[in-house]
Design a protein around this motif. Structure first.
Motif, PDB file in Angstrom:
ATOM      1  N   MET A 118      46.006  33.040  46.003  1.00  0.00           N
ATOM      2  CA  MET A 118      45.220  33.818  45.046  1.00  0.00           C
ATOM      3  C   MET A 118      44.624  35.078  45.682  1.00  0.00           C
ATOM      4  O   MET A 118      44.548  36.114  45.048  1.00  0.00           O
ATOM      5  CB  MET A 118      44.104  32.962  44.435  1.00  0.00           C
ATOM      6  N   GLU A 119      44.230  34.981  46.938  1.00  0.00           N
ATOM      7  CA  GLU A 119      43.653  36.152  47.608  1.00  0.00           C
ATOM      8  C   GLU A 119      44.658  37.299  47.610  1.00  0.00           C
ATOM      9  O   GLU A 119      44.316  38.445  47.307  1.00  0.00           O
ATOM     10  CB  GLU A 119      43.268  35.787  49.042  1.00  0.00           C
ATOM     11  N   GLY A 120      45.914  36.987  47.915  1.00  0.00           N
ATOM     12  CA  GLY A 120      46.972  38.005  47.900  1.00  0.00           C
ATOM     13  C   GLY A 120      47.165  38.582  46.517  1.00  0.00           C
ATOM     14  O   GLY A 120      47.372  39.791  46.357  1.00  0.00           O
ATOM     15  N   LEU A 121      47.070  37.727  45.495  1.00  0.00           N
ATOM     16  CA  LEU A 121      47.197  38.185  44.106  1.00  0.00           C
ATOM     17  C   LEU A 121      46.091  39.184  43.765  1.00  0.00           C
ATOM     18  O   LEU A 121      46.348  40.256  43.227  1.00  0.00           O
ATOM     19  CB  LEU A 121      47.153  36.994  43.143  1.00  0.00           C
ATOM     20  N   PHE A 122      44.842  38.823  44.102  1.00  0.00           N
ATOM     21  CA  PHE A 122      43.709  39.708  43.814  1.00  0.00           C
ATOM     22  C   PHE A 122      43.881  41.052  44.528  1.00  0.00           C
ATOM     23  O   PHE A 122      43.653  42.104  43.937  1.00  0.00           O
ATOM     24  CB  PHE A 122      42.379  39.070  44.233  1.00  0.00           C
ATOM     25  N   LEU A 123      44.288  41.015  45.797  1.00  0.00           N
ATOM     26  CA  LEU A 123      44.488  42.249  46.554  1.00  0.00           C
ATOM     27  C   LEU A 123      45.609  43.088  45.936  1.00  0.00           C
ATOM     28  O   LEU A 123      45.482  44.304  45.796  1.00  0.00           O
ATOM     29  CB  LEU A 123      44.824  41.933  48.018  1.00  0.00           C
ATOM     30  N   ALA A 124      46.702  42.425  45.538  1.00  0.00           N
ATOM     31  CA  ALA A 124      47.842  43.139  44.947  1.00  0.00           C
ATOM     32  C   ALA A 124      47.433  43.820  43.642  1.00  0.00           C
ATOM     33  O   ALA A 124      47.731  45.004  43.430  1.00  0.00           O
ATOM     34  CB  ALA A 124      49.011  42.185  44.709  1.00  0.00           C
ATOM     35  N   VAL A 125      46.730  43.093  42.778  1.00  0.00           N
ATOM     36  CA  VAL A 125      46.296  43.670  41.498  1.00  0.00           C
ATOM     37  C   VAL A 125      45.382  44.873  41.762  1.00  0.00           C
ATOM     38  O   VAL A 125      45.514  45.910  41.115  1.00  0.00           O
ATOM     39  CB  VAL A 125      45.591  42.615  40.615  1.00  0.00           C
ATOM     40  N   ASP A 126      44.486  44.757  42.748  1.00  0.00           N
ATOM     41  CA  ASP A 126      43.585  45.866  43.067  1.00  0.00           C
ATOM     42  C   ASP A 126      44.329  47.076  43.616  1.00  0.00           C
ATOM     43  O   ASP A 126      43.893  48.213  43.448  1.00  0.00           O
ATOM     44  CB  ASP A 126      42.510  45.425  44.065  1.00  0.00           C
ATOM     45  N   GLU A 127      45.452  46.851  44.283  1.00  0.00           N
ATOM     46  CA  GLU A 127      46.258  47.968  44.793  1.00  0.00           C
ATOM     47  C   GLU A 127      47.031  48.651  43.665  1.00  0.00           C
ATOM     48  O   GLU A 127      47.299  49.847  43.724  1.00  0.00           O
ATOM     49  CB  GLU A 127      47.268  47.479  45.858  1.00  0.00           C
ATOM     50  N   ILE A 128      47.407  47.873  42.646  1.00  0.00           N
ATOM     51  CA  ILE A 128      48.250  48.407  41.563  1.00  0.00           C
ATOM     52  C   ILE A 128      47.414  49.128  40.504  1.00  0.00           C
ATOM     53  O   ILE A 128      47.763  50.217  40.062  1.00  0.00           O
ATOM     54  CB  ILE A 128      49.081  47.277  40.916  1.00  0.00           C
TER      55      ILE A 128
END
Length: 177
Positions: A118-128
């Protein structure tokens, strides 16, 4: 009759959702107050899931919104914009998110793998997307930045001397430029 001319806006994305195959929320990020309460958000998510989970299309118009979506094994990914939004822009966000997660999860895009990352998901969404504004549509860039941010050790795990050393290095390099 006067035509209404909509001004272009950078605030393209209204929400990003990931639901499981029962239509339950795994991830939801709303960027405006179209659905201000959690109750309204969950009702919208149920509605969107019921309308889309049995179809093969990729675009739906629902409650005055443009919804682009994609499913993978036991996950449903949604990117939501206004009814006047360009579907291709929303699709670029959806594909970027999906392809980034696919790389991060080593092509294993399913519920358990996602929940473990989930941490990777949150970071990815914030980058996009940031505040509804699309920042990035290249999954390679997103994965690269998430990996860099993942390497940042939390401050609590750094010693004071490491923080001071890092600050000295940054000051030295900024003076040398």
């Amino acid at each position: 009759m006067e035509a209404v001319i909509l001004e272009p806006s950078l605030y393209t994305v209204k929400a990003i959702l990931i639901l499981d195959n029962d239509g339950d929320r795994l991830f939801a990020k709303y960027y405006d107050d179209t659905y201000p309460s959690v109750k309204e958000q969950k009702a919208f998510e149920k509605n969107i899931f019921n309308k889309t989970h049995r179809t093969d299309s990729e675009i739906a118009l629902l409650e005055g919104l443009t919804v682009v979506y994609k499913s993978s094994i036991d996950l449903y990914f949604y990117v939501i914009g206004s009814s006047s939004e360009n579907e291709l822009m929303l699709m670029a966000v959806l594909n970027c998110l999906f392809d980034s997660l696919s790389q991060m999860l080593r092509k294993n895009v399913e519920k358990r793998a996602l929940l473990e990352n989930m941490e990777g998901l949150f970071l990815a969404v914030d980058e996009i997307v940031d505040g509804g504004v699309i920042l990035e549509s290249d999954p390679q860039q997103v994965v690269h930045r998430v990996a860099l941010r993942g390497e940042d050790v939390p401050l609590t795990e750094q010693t004071v001397s490491q923080v001071l050393q890092s600050a000295k290095e940054q000051i030295k390099w900024s003076l040398l430029r």
